[in-house]
Motif scaffolding. Sequence first.
Motif, short mmCIF file in Angstrom:
data_model
loop_
_atom_site.label_atom_id
_atom_site.label_comp_id
_atom_site.label_asym_id
_atom_site.label_seq_id
_atom_site.Cartn_x
_atom_site.Cartn_y
_atom_site.Cartn_z
N ILE A 285 36.23 41.09 39.68
CA ILE A 285 36.97 40.61 38.51
C ILE A 285 37.44 39.20 38.86
O ILE A 285 38.35 39.03 39.67
CB ILE A 285 38.17 41.54 38.22
N ALA A 286 36.81 38.18 38.28
CA ALA A 286 37.06 36.81 38.74
C ALA A 286 37.05 35.81 37.59
O ALA A 286 36.29 35.95 36.63
CB ALA A 286 36.00 36.42 39.78
N ASN A 287 37.92 34.81 37.73
CA ASN A 287 37.93 33.66 36.82
C ASN A 287 38.19 34.04 35.36
O ASN A 287 37.68 33.40 34.44
CB ASN A 287 36.61 32.88 36.92
N ASN A 288 38.99 35.06 35.17
CA ASN A 288 39.37 35.49 33.82
C ASN A 288 40.77 34.98 33.48
O ASN A 288 41.59 34.75 34.37
CB ASN A 288 39.34 37.01 33.72
N ARG A 314 40.06 38.16 41.89
CA ARG A 314 40.27 36.84 42.47
C ARG A 314 40.16 35.72 41.42
O ARG A 314 39.41 35.82 40.45
CB ARG A 314 39.27 36.58 43.60
N ASN A 315 40.95 34.69 41.65
CA ASN A 315 40.87 33.45 40.86
C ASN A 315 41.10 33.68 39.36
O ASN A 315 40.53 32.98 38.52
CB ASN A 315 39.51 32.77 41.07
N ASN A 316 41.95 34.63 39.03
CA ASN A 316 42.31 34.88 37.64
C ASN A 316 43.66 34.26 37.31
O ASN A 316 44.52 34.13 38.18
CB ASN A 316 42.37 36.39 37.37
N MET A 317 43.84 33.91 36.05
CA MET A 317 45.16 33.57 35.52
C MET A 317 45.65 34.78 34.74
O MET A 317 45.02 35.20 33.76
CB MET A 317 45.08 32.35 34.60
N ILE A 318 46.80 35.34 35.18
CA ILE A 318 47.32 36.57 34.59
C ILE A 318 48.77 36.30 34.20
O ILE A 318 49.64 36.17 35.06
CB ILE A 318 47.22 37.74 35.59
N ALA A 342 43.23 38.14 45.46
CA ALA A 342 43.22 36.86 46.15
C ALA A 342 43.16 35.68 45.18
O ALA A 342 42.39 35.70 44.21
CB ALA A 342 42.01 36.79 47.09
N ASN A 343 44.01 34.69 45.46
CA ASN A 343 43.93 33.38 44.78
C ASN A 343 44.11 33.47 43.27
O ASN A 343 43.53 32.68 42.52
CB ASN A 343 42.60 32.69 45.12
N ASN A 344 44.92 34.42 42.83
CA ASN A 344 45.26 34.51 41.42
C ASN A 344 46.58 33.78 41.15
O ASN A 344 47.42 33.63 42.04
CB ASN A 344 45.42 35.99 41.02
N ILE A 345 46.78 33.38 39.91
CA ILE A 345 48.07 32.89 39.44
C ILE A 345 48.63 33.97 38.52
O ILE A 345 48.03 34.31 37.50
CB ILE A 345 47.93 31.55 38.70
N ILE A 346 49.77 34.53 38.90
CA ILE A 346 50.35 35.68 38.22
C ILE A 346 51.75 35.28 37.80
O ILE A 346 52.66 35.21 38.63
CB ILE A 346 50.33 36.91 39.14
#
Length: 449
Positions: A285-288, A314-318, A342-346
Amino acid sequence: MKLNTGEESQIAASLPPKVRHMAYTPSLVLAVPTMLLLVCCGTTVAPVTDVGAGTPVIPVIDVRDPRFGGAKGDGVTDDTAAIQAAINTISPGQTGTVLIPVGIYKITAPINFEGRRVHLECANPATTVIHQTTADQSGIVVSDYSSVRNCRIRGTNTPGTGHASGIDAGGTTGVTIEGNIIEQWQKQGMKTGENSSWWIVKNNVIRDNHDEGILFGPGTSDCLVDGNEIYGNWSNALDFNGPRHTVVNNSLHENGHADPVCLSDCNGLILFTSPDTTDIYNVVIANNHVYSNTNFGIMIASSNVTSIYNVSVRNNMIENNGLPGIKLEQGGSGNIQFVSIANNIIVGNGVDGLLLDNHERTTGTITGVKITGNKFLNNTGWGIRVYDSEVTDTTIAGNVALGNSSGAVVDSGTNTSFGVNCFANCFTLDTTLGSSDIVVLGKSPVSKP
């Protein structure tokens, strides 16, 4: 077998001028040196043979061809029979392309591919509408190795107890759904049925349906979901019940109805095991961008004997979801293992940024979760919350957690490992842990590594 340039030109030149520009694509006219059947605009040429499979192929059929009843596309005439007749010129097991020009095509029963390898191509999703006007009837029922592209597929926009979905299937392989608008269905925008595989769902808008945006049924595996915008659905935007999926570059927002109020299953994305599902594993689940959903942004939940493992988020904006941005929940005897976050902005989510929850104290566990390189910012509760002792061997390293209402981390797990994190004074990544930023329940205070 691949055509050379001379063979491609020869086949293209053999097509009638009216359709040459739209009908000839080497991928549609399979490598065939001899005969061609083209059913469009009143022209018939001899049949093509697919040398590889030994089956005849009809490259292009226009649903407005009068020989099939001539679909009108006027929004008033019932075009069900005409569209189905065009599809039925392709024998079961054979391949063909069906063109739907600009118009509004009223249907009163599902369009059914019935084992044909149909490639349904609409002119434009803004101007080519397939409108189901009968309650409890689906839109298009696909079959193996078929596709639907560039259509607007619209339902009755009424809730009900039936199972009407825009795209419907059961146990199908190799389906492509691309470039469509799928809206206002009585149930899901799309459902794969059970034990489907190798679907590609790409660059669609799926909105305002009265259940999930897309339901990937129990046992469905190996699907790619890429570049879709899924919003305004009454239930989950994406609901997965099987292994080996790749979910990338999607926008999942504002799912979960307000009237009546949605109490559960109103998430951006859910991976869910239940008594009728297999294990879920090897999911990316990535870049969503996952935002403003009524419940969780992403939920990973095991409720029975089956397990979930090897999942990468990884790498999602949530952001700005009503409940935690990400929740892992174990509620049965299966396990949730080896999930990487990993590497998400939450940011700005209700309750917590990330919640690991085994609070039902079942025989299953949540173990081996790695939480690395994320930013947990301004969430209503904790940045990271490890709920109880049955959550084991969690790694928390390289994260920034600031501005969360309750603090950075609360940990009541077992064998939680803290690496270098930034929970205060984050001009540079450091390990400063203020007393108001981290609480470890039932343990000594966490110290600097």
